[in-house]
Design an enzyme around this catalytic site. Structure first.
Site, PDB file in Angstrom:
ATOM      1  N   TYR A  63      41.776  38.451  39.575  1.00 43.50           N
ATOM      2  CA  TYR A  63      40.748  38.633  38.559  1.00 43.50           C
ATOM      3  C   TYR A  63      41.363  38.486  37.165  1.00 43.50           C
ATOM      4  O   TYR A  63      42.147  39.337  36.724  1.00 43.50           O
ATOM      5  CB  TYR A  63      40.075  39.996  38.694  1.00 43.50           C
ATOM      6  CG  TYR A  63      39.427  40.253  40.036  1.00 43.50           C
ATOM      7  CD1 TYR A  63      39.071  39.208  40.883  1.00 43.50           C
ATOM      8  CD2 TYR A  63      39.160  41.553  40.462  1.00 43.50           C
ATOM      9  CE1 TYR A  63      38.468  39.448  42.109  1.00 43.50           C
ATOM     10  CE2 TYR A  63      38.556  41.802  41.690  1.00 43.50           C
ATOM     11  CZ  TYR A  63      38.227  40.748  42.515  1.00 43.50           C
ATOM     12  OH  TYR A  63      37.638  40.987  43.734  1.00 43.50           O
ATOM     13  N   ARG A 215      25.009  39.815  43.512  1.00 44.57           N
ATOM     14  CA  ARG A 215      25.511  39.313  42.223  1.00 44.57           C
ATOM     15  C   ARG A 215      24.454  39.454  41.124  1.00 44.57           C
ATOM     16  O   ARG A 215      24.348  38.617  40.225  1.00 44.57           O
ATOM     17  CB  ARG A 215      25.996  37.869  42.348  1.00 44.57           C
ATOM     18  CG  ARG A 215      27.049  37.695  43.437  1.00 44.57           C
ATOM     19  CD  ARG A 215      27.727  36.351  43.390  1.00 44.57           C
ATOM     20  NE  ARG A 215      28.581  36.162  44.566  1.00 44.57           N
ATOM     21  CZ  ARG A 215      29.784  36.689  44.744  1.00 44.57           C
ATOM     22  NH1 ARG A 215      30.295  37.477  43.806  1.00 44.57           N
ATOM     23  NH2 ARG A 215      30.477  36.462  45.841  1.00 44.57           N
TER      24      ARG A 215
END
Length: 339
Positions: A63, A215
Protein backbone atom coordinates in the site's frame (compact mmCIF):
# COMPACT_ATOMS: atom_id res chain seq x y z
CA UNK A 1 -15.41 10.32 24.42
CA UNK A 2 -17.44 7.42 23.12
CA UNK A 3 -20.15 5.89 25.32
CA UNK A 4 -19.73 2.19 26.09
CA UNK A 5 -22.99 1.52 24.23
CA UNK A 6 -21.40 2.87 21.04
CA UNK A 7 -18.38 0.59 21.15
CA UNK A 8 -18.04 -2.57 19.12
CA UNK A 9 -17.97 -6.01 20.72
CA UNK A 10 -15.02 -8.38 20.51
CA UNK A 11 -13.99 -11.53 18.68
CA UNK A 12 -10.99 -13.85 18.69
CA UNK A 13 -8.49 -14.01 15.83
CA UNK A 14 -8.31 -17.76 15.51
CA UNK A 15 -7.90 -20.42 18.18
CA UNK A 16 -5.57 -18.96 20.79
CA UNK A 17 -5.24 -15.70 18.89
CA UNK A 18 -5.70 -12.18 20.26
CA UNK A 19 -9.08 -10.76 21.21
CA UNK A 20 -9.89 -7.79 18.96
CA UNK A 21 -12.81 -5.51 18.22
CA UNK A 22 -15.43 -7.36 16.17
CA UNK A 23 -14.87 -4.77 13.46
CA UNK A 24 -11.44 -3.71 12.25
CA UNK A 25 -10.18 -0.89 10.04
CA UNK A 26 -8.60 -1.22 6.60
CA UNK A 27 -5.99 1.52 6.21
CA UNK A 28 -5.05 1.10 2.53
CA UNK A 29 -7.02 4.10 1.26
CA UNK A 30 -5.24 6.46 3.64
CA UNK A 31 -2.21 6.30 1.35
CA UNK A 32 -3.31 5.24 -2.13
CA UNK A 33 -5.92 3.94 -4.57
CA UNK A 34 -8.93 6.14 -3.74
CA UNK A 35 -7.65 9.55 -4.81
CA UNK A 36 -6.22 12.39 -2.73
CA UNK A 37 -6.05 11.95 1.03
CA UNK A 38 -6.10 14.35 3.99
CA UNK A 39 -3.46 13.16 6.46
CA UNK A 40 -4.91 15.06 9.43
CA UNK A 41 -8.39 13.61 8.76
CA UNK A 42 -6.91 10.13 8.40
CA UNK A 43 -5.13 10.42 11.75
CA UNK A 44 -8.39 11.55 13.37
CA UNK A 45 -10.03 8.50 11.84
CA UNK A 46 -7.47 6.18 13.44
CA UNK A 47 -8.02 7.70 16.89
CA UNK A 48 -11.81 7.63 16.51
CA UNK A 49 -11.71 3.97 15.49
CA UNK A 50 -9.70 3.02 18.57
CA UNK A 51 -12.06 5.03 20.79
CA UNK A 52 -14.97 3.02 19.35
CA UNK A 53 -13.36 -0.31 20.22
CA UNK A 54 -11.75 -1.02 16.85
CA UNK A 55 -8.41 -2.63 17.64
CA UNK A 56 -7.43 -4.54 14.48
CA UNK A 57 -5.67 -2.19 12.04
CA UNK A 58 -4.79 -3.58 8.63
CA UNK A 59 -2.05 -2.49 6.22
CA UNK A 60 0.44 -4.06 3.78
CA UNK A 61 3.87 -3.31 2.38
CA UNK A 62 2.25 -2.90 -1.06
CA UNK A 63 0.00 0.00 0.00
CA UNK A 64 1.74 3.12 -1.25
CA UNK A 65 4.84 0.92 -1.69
CA UNK A 66 5.53 1.15 2.04
CA UNK A 67 4.05 4.61 2.59
CA UNK A 68 1.00 3.28 4.45
CA UNK A 69 3.13 1.45 7.00
CA UNK A 70 5.21 4.61 7.52
CA UNK A 71 2.02 6.66 7.93
CA UNK A 72 0.71 4.26 10.57
CA UNK A 73 3.95 4.11 12.54
CA UNK A 74 3.30 7.02 14.97
CA UNK A 75 -0.20 5.77 15.75
CA UNK A 76 0.96 2.17 16.22
CA UNK A 77 3.81 3.15 18.53
CA UNK A 78 1.59 5.48 20.58
CA UNK A 79 -0.99 2.72 21.17
CA UNK A 80 1.16 -0.39 20.92
CA UNK A 81 -0.46 -2.26 23.81
CA UNK A 82 -4.01 -1.40 22.72
CA UNK A 83 -4.02 -2.52 19.11
CA UNK A 84 -3.43 -5.58 16.93
CA UNK A 85 -1.40 -4.61 13.87
CA UNK A 86 -1.73 -6.68 10.70
CA UNK A 87 0.46 -6.27 7.64
CA UNK A 88 1.24 -8.39 4.59
CA UNK A 89 3.85 -9.47 2.06
CA UNK A 90 3.44 -11.09 -1.33
CA UNK A 91 2.40 -8.42 -3.83
CA UNK A 92 5.46 -7.13 -5.66
CA UNK A 93 5.46 -3.56 -6.94
CA UNK A 94 8.03 -1.47 -8.80
CA UNK A 95 8.83 2.21 -8.37
CA UNK A 96 9.55 2.58 -12.09
CA UNK A 97 6.16 1.13 -13.03
CA UNK A 98 3.41 1.93 -10.48
CA UNK A 99 0.90 -0.21 -12.39
CA UNK A 100 3.03 -3.36 -12.14
CA UNK A 101 1.76 -6.16 -9.89
CA UNK A 102 3.73 -9.34 -9.32
CA UNK A 103 3.49 -12.06 -6.67
CA UNK A 104 6.30 -13.68 -4.70
CA UNK A 105 6.19 -16.20 -1.85
CA UNK A 106 9.91 -17.00 -1.98
CA UNK A 107 11.34 -17.56 1.54
CA UNK A 108 14.21 -15.09 1.01
CA UNK A 109 11.73 -12.49 -0.20
CA UNK A 110 9.50 -13.10 2.84
CA UNK A 111 12.41 -12.34 5.16
CA UNK A 112 13.30 -9.22 3.20
CA UNK A 113 9.70 -8.04 3.43
CA UNK A 114 9.26 -8.58 7.14
CA UNK A 115 12.43 -6.66 7.93
CA UNK A 116 11.24 -3.80 5.75
CA UNK A 117 7.82 -3.71 7.41
CA UNK A 118 9.29 -3.75 10.91
CA UNK A 119 11.56 -0.85 10.01
CA UNK A 120 8.82 1.25 8.42
CA UNK A 121 6.40 0.58 11.28
CA UNK A 122 9.08 1.21 13.90
CA UNK A 123 8.13 -1.84 15.97
CA UNK A 124 9.82 -5.05 17.09
CA UNK A 125 7.07 -7.54 16.32
CA UNK A 126 4.11 -7.76 13.93
CA UNK A 127 0.94 -9.10 15.54
CA UNK A 128 -0.53 -10.72 12.41
CA UNK A 129 1.50 -11.33 9.25
CA UNK A 130 -0.37 -12.30 6.10
CA UNK A 131 0.63 -13.89 2.83
CA UNK A 132 -1.09 -11.26 0.68
CA UNK A 133 -1.39 -13.40 -2.43
CA UNK A 134 -0.51 -17.04 -3.19
CA UNK A 135 2.30 -17.78 -5.65
CA UNK A 136 1.61 -21.31 -6.98
CA UNK A 137 5.20 -21.50 -8.26
CA UNK A 138 6.47 -21.80 -4.66
CA UNK A 139 5.42 -24.83 -2.59
CA UNK A 140 3.08 -23.62 0.12
CA UNK A 141 4.93 -25.59 2.81
CA UNK A 142 8.13 -23.67 2.02
CA UNK A 143 6.45 -20.28 2.36
CA UNK A 144 4.58 -21.16 5.56
CA UNK A 145 7.74 -22.73 6.95
CA UNK A 146 9.59 -19.45 6.37
CA UNK A 147 6.77 -17.52 8.04
CA UNK A 148 6.83 -19.95 10.98
CA UNK A 149 10.53 -19.18 11.45
CA UNK A 150 9.59 -15.53 11.93
CA UNK A 151 7.26 -16.56 14.76
CA UNK A 152 10.04 -18.61 16.39
CA UNK A 153 12.37 -15.61 16.10
CA UNK A 154 9.82 -13.31 17.76
CA UNK A 155 9.35 -11.04 14.74
CA UNK A 156 5.76 -12.15 14.13
CA UNK A 157 3.11 -13.34 16.60
CA UNK A 158 0.43 -14.91 14.37
CA UNK A 159 0.17 -15.97 10.73
CA UNK A 160 -2.53 -15.24 8.17
CA UNK A 161 -3.40 -15.98 4.55
CA UNK A 162 -5.29 -13.93 1.95
CA UNK A 163 -7.22 -15.02 -1.14
CA UNK A 164 -6.70 -18.76 -0.61
CA UNK A 165 -8.82 -21.86 -1.17
CA UNK A 166 -10.03 -24.25 1.51
CA UNK A 167 -7.43 -26.83 0.43
CA UNK A 168 -4.66 -24.23 0.76
CA UNK A 169 -5.88 -23.26 4.21
CA UNK A 170 -5.72 -26.86 5.38
CA UNK A 171 -2.27 -27.40 3.86
CA UNK A 172 -0.86 -24.26 5.48
CA UNK A 173 -2.48 -24.93 8.86
CA UNK A 174 -0.83 -28.37 8.94
CA UNK A 175 2.58 -26.63 8.79
CA UNK A 176 1.84 -23.88 11.33
CA UNK A 177 -1.39 -22.64 12.95
CA UNK A 178 -3.16 -19.99 10.89
CA UNK A 179 -5.01 -17.35 12.89
CA UNK A 180 -6.88 -15.53 10.13
CA UNK A 181 -7.84 -15.71 6.47
CA UNK A 182 -8.51 -12.44 4.68
CA UNK A 183 -10.68 -12.44 1.56
CA UNK A 184 -13.14 -10.16 -0.14
CA UNK A 185 -16.58 -10.95 1.30
CA UNK A 186 -19.69 -8.86 0.85
CA UNK A 187 -23.20 -8.92 -0.54
CA UNK A 188 -21.56 -8.55 -3.97
CA UNK A 189 -18.63 -10.97 -3.48
CA UNK A 190 -19.13 -14.45 -2.06
CA UNK A 191 -16.40 -16.51 -3.75
CA UNK A 192 -14.91 -17.16 -0.31
CA UNK A 193 -17.90 -19.36 0.55
CA UNK A 194 -16.94 -21.93 -2.10
CA UNK A 195 -14.41 -23.63 0.20
CA UNK A 196 -12.47 -21.19 2.40
CA UNK A 197 -15.22 -20.39 4.91
CA UNK A 198 -15.92 -24.04 5.70
CA UNK A 199 -12.21 -24.80 6.12
CA UNK A 200 -11.72 -21.82 8.40
CA UNK A 201 -14.73 -22.79 10.53
CA UNK A 202 -13.49 -26.37 10.78
CA UNK A 203 -10.02 -25.30 11.93
CA UNK A 204 -11.02 -22.44 14.24
CA UNK A 205 -9.60 -19.75 11.97
CA UNK A 206 -11.07 -16.24 11.85
CA UNK A 207 -12.34 -14.78 8.58
CA UNK A 208 -11.35 -11.15 7.95
CA UNK A 209 -13.46 -9.77 5.08
CA UNK A 210 -11.90 -6.94 3.08
CA UNK A 211 -14.04 -4.62 0.95
CA UNK A 212 -17.18 -5.62 2.91
CA UNK A 213 -18.89 -2.52 1.49
CA UNK A 214 -18.16 -3.50 -2.11
CA UNK A 215 -15.49 -0.76 -2.34
CA UNK A 216 -18.15 1.77 -1.36
CA UNK A 217 -20.71 0.74 -3.97
CA UNK A 218 -22.99 -0.86 -1.37
CA UNK A 219 -23.23 2.42 0.54
CA UNK A 220 -24.82 4.11 -2.47
CA UNK A 221 -22.05 6.71 -2.41
CA UNK A 222 -21.53 6.39 -6.16
CA UNK A 223 -23.53 4.84 -8.98
CA UNK A 224 -20.64 4.21 -11.37
CA UNK A 225 -16.96 5.04 -11.73
CA UNK A 226 -17.64 8.23 -13.70
CA UNK A 227 -18.63 9.82 -10.37
CA UNK A 228 -15.16 9.15 -8.92
CA UNK A 229 -12.10 11.40 -8.98
CA UNK A 230 -9.00 11.00 -11.08
CA UNK A 231 -6.57 8.43 -9.72
CA UNK A 232 -9.30 6.31 -8.14
CA UNK A 233 -8.53 2.68 -9.00
CA UNK A 234 -12.22 1.81 -9.15
CA UNK A 235 -12.17 3.24 -12.68
CA UNK A 236 -10.49 -0.07 -13.61
CA UNK A 237 -12.93 -2.33 -11.78
CA UNK A 238 -15.40 -4.12 -14.11
CA UNK A 239 -18.30 -3.91 -11.65
CA UNK A 240 -18.27 -0.13 -11.53
CA UNK A 241 -18.12 0.73 -15.21
CA UNK A 242 -20.55 0.88 -18.14
CA UNK A 243 -23.57 -1.40 -18.26
CA UNK A 244 -22.25 -3.47 -15.34
CA UNK A 245 -22.49 -0.47 -13.02
CA UNK A 246 -26.08 0.24 -14.14
CA UNK A 247 -27.12 -3.37 -13.61
CA UNK A 248 -25.46 -3.55 -10.20
CA UNK A 249 -26.93 -0.28 -8.96
CA UNK A 250 -30.38 -1.77 -9.59
CA UNK A 251 -29.58 -4.59 -7.13
CA UNK A 252 -29.44 -2.33 -4.09
CA UNK A 253 -33.20 -2.05 -3.46
CA UNK A 254 -33.33 -4.84 -0.80
CA UNK A 255 -30.46 -3.07 0.97
CA UNK A 256 -32.36 0.20 1.02
CA UNK A 257 -35.52 -1.52 2.25
CA UNK A 258 -33.68 -3.10 5.18
CA UNK A 259 -32.00 0.23 5.93
CA UNK A 260 -35.38 1.92 6.18
CA UNK A 261 -36.71 -0.81 8.47
CA UNK A 262 -33.76 -0.47 10.85
CA UNK A 263 -33.41 3.31 10.64
CA UNK A 264 -29.92 2.67 9.32
CA UNK A 265 -27.84 3.42 6.24
CA UNK A 266 -27.38 0.96 3.36
CA UNK A 267 -23.73 0.65 4.34
CA UNK A 268 -24.66 -0.36 7.87
CA UNK A 269 -26.97 -3.06 6.53
CA UNK A 270 -24.23 -4.36 4.21
CA UNK A 271 -21.82 -4.57 7.15
CA UNK A 272 -24.44 -6.13 9.42
CA UNK A 273 -24.93 -8.86 6.81
CA UNK A 274 -21.20 -9.60 6.79
CA UNK A 275 -20.97 -9.60 10.58
CA UNK A 276 -23.96 -11.93 10.85
CA UNK A 277 -22.17 -14.52 8.70
CA UNK A 278 -20.34 -15.41 11.92
CA UNK A 279 -23.54 -17.04 13.20
CA UNK A 280 -24.52 -18.42 9.79
CA UNK A 281 -21.21 -20.23 9.29
CA UNK A 282 -19.98 -20.74 12.85
CA UNK A 283 -16.70 -18.82 12.95
CA UNK A 284 -15.25 -15.47 13.97
CA UNK A 285 -15.86 -12.81 11.30
CA UNK A 286 -14.02 -9.51 11.67
CA UNK A 287 -14.58 -7.23 8.66
CA UNK A 288 -12.14 -4.42 7.96
CA UNK A 289 -14.08 -1.69 6.14
CA UNK A 290 -11.71 1.00 4.95
CA UNK A 291 -12.34 4.70 5.34
CA UNK A 292 -10.47 7.97 5.75
CA UNK A 293 -13.26 9.76 7.63
CA UNK A 294 -14.06 9.65 11.35
CA UNK A 295 -17.77 10.04 10.59
CA UNK A 296 -17.69 6.89 8.46
CA UNK A 297 -15.95 4.93 11.21
CA UNK A 298 -18.77 5.88 13.58
CA UNK A 299 -21.36 4.88 11.00
CA UNK A 300 -19.62 1.55 10.35
CA UNK A 301 -19.34 0.76 14.05
CA UNK A 302 -23.10 1.22 14.37
CA UNK A 303 -23.59 -1.80 12.12
CA UNK A 304 -22.44 -4.08 14.94
CA UNK A 305 -25.67 -3.29 16.80
CA UNK A 306 -28.00 -4.34 13.96
CA UNK A 307 -29.52 -7.83 13.78
CA UNK A 308 -31.13 -8.78 10.49
CA UNK A 309 -34.13 -11.10 10.38
CA UNK A 310 -34.08 -14.40 8.48
CA UNK A 311 -36.32 -12.85 5.84
CA UNK A 312 -33.98 -9.89 5.44
CA UNK A 313 -30.96 -12.18 5.21
CA UNK A 314 -32.69 -14.24 2.52
CA UNK A 315 -33.54 -11.12 0.53
CA UNK A 316 -29.96 -9.86 0.73
CA UNK A 317 -28.46 -13.29 0.03
CA UNK A 318 -30.02 -13.25 -3.44
CA UNK A 319 -27.98 -10.24 -4.59
CA UNK A 320 -24.58 -11.84 -5.20
CA UNK A 321 -25.74 -14.24 -7.93
CA UNK A 322 -27.00 -11.30 -9.98
CA UNK A 323 -23.86 -9.13 -9.85
CA UNK A 324 -22.39 -8.20 -13.24
CA UNK A 325 -18.62 -8.11 -13.71
CA UNK A 326 -15.61 -9.63 -11.96
CA UNK A 327 -14.03 -8.29 -8.79
CA UNK A 328 -10.82 -7.38 -10.64
CA UNK A 329 -9.92 -6.88 -14.30
CA UNK A 330 -7.45 -9.76 -13.82
CA UNK A 331 -8.67 -12.50 -11.49
CA UNK A 332 -5.59 -14.72 -11.86
CA UNK A 333 -4.22 -13.99 -8.37
CA UNK A 334 -7.49 -14.61 -6.55
CA UNK A 335 -8.55 -17.84 -4.85
CA UNK A 336 -11.36 -18.23 -7.37
CA UNK A 337 -8.80 -18.87 -10.13
CA UNK A 338 -7.58 -21.94 -8.20
CA UNK A 339 -10.91 -23.36 -7.03
Amino acid sequence: MTNDSEKTGTATLGTGGPVVGVQGLGCMGMSEFYGATDEAAARETLETALDLGVTLFDTANAYGMGANEEFLSPFVKAHRDEITLATKYGIVRRADDPAYRGVSNDPAYIRECVEGSLTRLGIDVIDLYYMHRRDPAVPLAESIGAMAELVTEGKVRHLGLSEVTGAEIREAHAVHPIAAVQSEWSLFSRDVEISAVAAAAELGIALVPYSPLGRGFLTGAFADATNLGAGDFRHTQPRFTGDNAKRNAALLEPLRAAATAHDATPGQIALAWVQQQAQVHGLSVIPIPGTRKASRVRENAGATRITLSEAELASLDAIAAQVAGDRYPDMSSTALSRE
